[in-house]
Design a protein around this motif. Structure first.
Motif, PDB file in Angstrom:
ATOM      1  N   ALA A   1      -3.545   3.676   4.062  1.00 24.02           N
ATOM      2  CA  ALA A   1      -3.026   2.635   4.963  1.00 24.02           C
ATOM      3  C   ALA A   1      -2.457   1.464   4.148  1.00 24.02           C
ATOM      4  CB  ALA A   1      -4.125   2.149   5.907  1.00 24.02           C
ATOM      5  N   VAL A   2      -3.153   1.079   3.076  1.00 22.08           N
ATOM      6  CA  VAL A   2      -2.651  -0.017   2.225  1.00 22.08           C
ATOM      7  C   VAL A   2      -1.317   0.404   1.594  1.00 22.08           C
ATOM      8  CG1 VAL A   2      -3.104  -1.369   0.142  1.00 22.08           C
ATOM      9  CG2 VAL A   2      -4.945  -0.969   1.790  1.00 22.08           C
ATOM     10  N   ALA A   3      -1.236   1.678   1.174  1.00 20.49           N
ATOM     11  CA  ALA A   3       0.007   2.167   0.555  1.00 20.49           C
ATOM     12  C   ALA A   3       1.148   2.212   1.577  1.00 20.49           C
ATOM     13  CB  ALA A   3      -0.224   3.558  -0.040  1.00 20.49           C
ATOM     14  N   LEU A   4       0.838   2.645   2.792  1.00 19.07           N
ATOM     15  CA  LEU A   4       1.865   2.688   3.845  1.00 19.07           C
ATOM     16  C   LEU A   4       2.402   1.287   4.103  1.00 19.07           C
ATOM     17  CD1 LEU A   4       3.414   4.085   6.215  1.00 19.07           C
ATOM     18  CD2 LEU A   4       1.386   3.650   7.632  1.00 19.07           C
ATOM     19  N   ASP A   5       1.493   0.327   4.173  1.00 18.52           N
ATOM     20  CA  ASP A   5       1.918  -1.058   4.399  1.00 18.52           C
ATOM     21  C   ASP A   5       2.806  -1.539   3.241  1.00 18.52           C
ATOM     22  OD1 ASP A   5       1.518  -3.815   5.742  1.00 18.52           O
ATOM     23  OD2 ASP A   5       0.973  -4.139   3.645  1.00 18.52           O
ATOM     24  N   ALA A   6       2.414  -1.207   2.021  1.00 19.59           N
ATOM     25  CA  ALA A   6       3.213  -1.635   0.852  1.00 19.59           C
ATOM     26  C   ALA A   6       4.607  -1.024   0.907  1.00 19.59           C
ATOM     27  CB  ALA A   6       2.505  -1.225  -0.432  1.00 19.59           C
ATOM     28  N   LEU A   7       4.672   0.213   1.364  1.00 19.54           N
ATOM     29  CA  LEU A   7       5.971   0.891   1.507  1.00 19.54           C
ATOM     30  C   LEU A   7       6.828   0.166   2.547  1.00 19.54           C
ATOM     31  CD1 LEU A   7       7.664   3.557   0.928  1.00 19.54           C
ATOM     32  CD2 LEU A   7       6.485   4.532   2.897  1.00 19.54           C
ATOM     33  N   GLU A   8       6.195  -0.117   3.697  1.00 22.83           N
ATOM     34  CA  GLU A   8       6.944  -0.764   4.787  1.00 22.83           C
ATOM     35  C   GLU A   8       7.378  -2.189   4.424  1.00 22.83           C
ATOM     36  OE1 GLU A   8       4.940   1.622   8.554  1.00 22.83           O
ATOM     37  OE2 GLU A   8       4.262  -0.403   8.099  1.00 22.83           O
ATOM     38  N   GLN A   9       6.529  -2.866   3.649  1.00 22.84           N
ATOM     39  CA  GLN A   9       6.839  -4.257   3.280  1.00 22.84           C
ATOM     40  C   GLN A   9       7.683  -4.345   2.004  1.00 22.84           C
ATOM     41  OE1 GLN A   9       5.953  -6.871   5.244  1.00 22.84           O
ATOM     42  NE2 GLN A   9       5.098  -5.339   6.629  1.00 22.84           N
ATOM     43  N   ARG A  10       8.040  -3.191   1.455  1.00 21.38           N
ATOM     44  CA  ARG A  10       8.814  -3.099   0.199  1.00 21.38           C
ATOM     45  C   ARG A  10       8.102  -3.816  -0.951  1.00 21.38           C
ATOM     46  NH1 ARG A  10      13.918  -1.238   1.701  1.00 21.38           N
ATOM     47  NH2 ARG A  10      14.289  -1.434   3.918  1.00 21.38           N
ATOM     48  N   LEU A  11       6.801  -3.524  -1.063  1.00 24.68           N
ATOM     49  CA  LEU A  11       6.007  -4.163  -2.128  1.00 24.68           C
ATOM     50  C   LEU A  11       5.663  -3.190  -3.246  1.00 24.68           C
ATOM     51  CD1 LEU A  11       3.440  -6.183   0.046  1.00 24.68           C
ATOM     52  CD2 LEU A  11       5.556  -7.005  -0.998  1.00 24.68           C
ATOM     53  N   LEU A  12       6.170  -1.943  -3.145  1.00 23.67           N
ATOM     54  CA  LEU A  12       5.793  -0.963  -4.160  1.00 23.67           C
ATOM     55  C   LEU A  12       6.207  -1.459  -5.539  1.00 23.67           C
ATOM     56  CD1 LEU A  12       6.588   2.429  -2.386  1.00 23.67           C
ATOM     57  CD2 LEU A  12       4.385   1.305  -2.686  1.00 23.67           C
TER      58      LEU A  12
ATOM     59  N   VAL B   1      -1.965   4.668  12.823  1.00 22.74           N
ATOM     60  CA  VAL B   1      -1.108   5.245  11.782  1.00 22.74           C
ATOM     61  C   VAL B   1      -1.689   6.567  11.261  1.00 22.74           C
ATOM     62  CG1 VAL B   1      -0.057   3.059  11.037  1.00 22.74           C
ATOM     63  CG2 VAL B   1      -2.248   3.769  10.038  1.00 22.74           C
ATOM     64  N   ALA B   2      -2.527   7.221  12.094  1.00 27.73           N
ATOM     65  CA  ALA B   2      -3.228   8.443  11.648  1.00 27.73           C
ATOM     66  C   ALA B   2      -2.251   9.494  11.093  1.00 27.73           C
ATOM     67  CB  ALA B   2      -4.045   9.014  12.803  1.00 27.73           C
ATOM     68  N   ASP B   3      -1.085   9.642  11.716  1.00 28.94           N
ATOM     69  CA  ASP B   3      -0.122  10.647  11.225  1.00 28.94           C
ATOM     70  C   ASP B   3       0.713  10.102  10.074  1.00 28.94           C
ATOM     71  OD1 ASP B   3      -0.923  12.534  13.031  1.00 28.94           O
ATOM     72  OD2 ASP B   3       0.478  11.852  14.585  1.00 28.94           O
ATOM     73  N   GLU B   4       1.140   8.844  10.203  1.00 32.48           N
ATOM     74  CA  GLU B   4       2.026   8.271   9.167  1.00 32.48           C
ATOM     75  C   GLU B   4       1.400   8.236   7.776  1.00 32.48           C
ATOM     76  OE1 GLU B   4       2.956   5.109  12.170  1.00 32.48           O
ATOM     77  OE2 GLU B   4       4.359   4.538  10.582  1.00 32.48           O
ATOM     78  N   ILE B   5       0.072   8.034   7.721  1.00 32.42           N
ATOM     79  CA  ILE B   5      -0.567   7.936   6.394  1.00 32.42           C
ATOM     80  C   ILE B   5      -0.692   9.290   5.712  1.00 32.42           C
ATOM     81  CG2 ILE B   5      -1.844   5.794   6.861  1.00 32.42           C
ATOM     82  CD1 ILE B   5      -4.360   7.573   7.307  1.00 32.42           C
TER      83      ILE B   5
END
Ligand code: DC
Length: 228
Positions: A37-48, A81-85
Motif C-alpha cells: 500500500a505504501v508503494a502504491l501510494d508512492a507510485l500514485e504520488q510520483r515519489l518513487l 486497494v486490495a486488487d491494486e496492490i
C-alpha cells in the motif's frame, strides 16, 4: 495470543495464515499488504526513487483493514486497494517501501498497535510477513516459519497466474523468486529470517490443509498445555 508466520514468497504463508486465523476465530494481518500500500501510494504520488519523501508520506497515510469483509479489505486513505496492490507493477516496486527504514519503523509501530487491539477485541491475531517473529512480535505466543523449494514456489506462482488466464515461463518466474529471496534476506532493516524459536514447516510436499492442520495442532497443544 499472537501467532506469527514468516517465510519467503510462494511458501504458502498467506493462504495458510488466512485459514489458520479462521480456525482460531481471530483476524489475519497481511503485513506485506501494508508495504504494498505504501508503494502504491508512492507510485500514485510520483515519489518513487525519493526515499525521504516515501518515508515522510508513510507517517501520514491511513492504512486500515476491514476484517468484517471476506476477503478483508485494505483501505488506503479510505479507498479499498486490495486488487491494486497486487498488480505486477506494484509487486515490482514494493522493495522501495520495504527497504526504507522510516517506512519500516512506522509500519512496525502500526503492526504492534493492531496486534494490541486484536488481542483486546478478538483475543488474538495471526500475522504474516518476513519479520513478524523476529522484530515485530519477538514475544509472540506461537511462531512459524514456512519454506518450500524455489522450483515448487515458482510452480505455485505459475498456477496462480494461469488461474488468472496469464501464461508465464517457469524459468523466468524462478529467477524472479530467487531475486526476491535475495532482496528479502539481505535487507538492512527487517530482513527475512527465521526466529530461533520458530517452528519450521517445509511446505514443498504438503497440501494447504496439511500445513494448516500442522499449525493448528501446535497451537491447540500449546494452548492446552498452558491451561494445565
Ligand atoms: O508478502 P508479500 O509478497 O505481499 O510482501 C510484499 C513485499 O513486502 C515483499 O517484497 C517483502 C516485503 N515485506 C517485508 O519486507 N516485510 C514484511 N513484514 C512483509 C512484507
Amino acid at each position: 495470543m499472537i501467532v506469527t508466520i514468516d517465510g519467503p514468497a510462494g511458501s504458502g504463508k498467506s493462504a495458510a495464515a488466512l485459514r489458520l486465523a479462521k480456525r482460531l476465530h481471530v483476524p489475519h494481518l497481511d503485513t506485506g499488504a501494508m508495504y504494498r500500500a505504501v508503494a502504491l501510494d508512492a507510485l500514485e504520488q510520483r515519489l518513487l526513487d525519493n526515499p525521504d519523501a516515501i518515508g515522510n508520506r508513510a507517517r501520514l497515510l491511513s492504512i486500515d483493514f476491514d476484517w468484517a469483509e471476506d476477503p478483508a479489505l485494505i483501505l488506503l486513505n479510505g479507498k479499498n486497494v486490495a486488487d491494486e496492490i497486487r498488480t505486477p507493477q506494484v509487486t515490482e516496486i514494493t522493495w522501495q517501501a520495504a527497504d526504507n527504514p522510516w517506512v519500516r519503523e512506522e509500519l512496525v509501530k502500526r503492526q504492534r498497535k493492531i496486534g494490541d487491539d486484536c488481542v483486546k477485541l478478538h483475543g488474538g491475531m495471526v500475522t504474516e510477513g518476513r519479520d513478524q517473529g523476529t522484530i515485530v512480535f519477538p514475544h509472540a505466543t506461537f511462531k512459524f516459519f514456512l519454506d518450500a523449494h524455489p522450483e515448487e514456489r515458482a510452480r505455485r506462482r505459475i498456477n496462480q497466474l494461469q488461474a488468472k488466464g496469464i501464461n508465464a515461463d517457469l524459468n523466468e518466474i524462478l529467477q524472479q523468486i530467487l531475486q526476491r529471496d535475495m532482496r528479502d534476506q539481505s535487507r538492512a532493516v527487517g530482513p527475512l529470517a527465521r526466529s530461533a524459536d520458530a517452528i519450521s514447516i517445509d511446505t514443498t510436499d504438503l497440501t494447504l490443509d496439511e500445513v494448516v492442520d500442522k499449525m493448528f495442532e501446535r497451537v491447540h497443544a500449546g494452548s492446552a498445555a498452558n491451561k494445565t
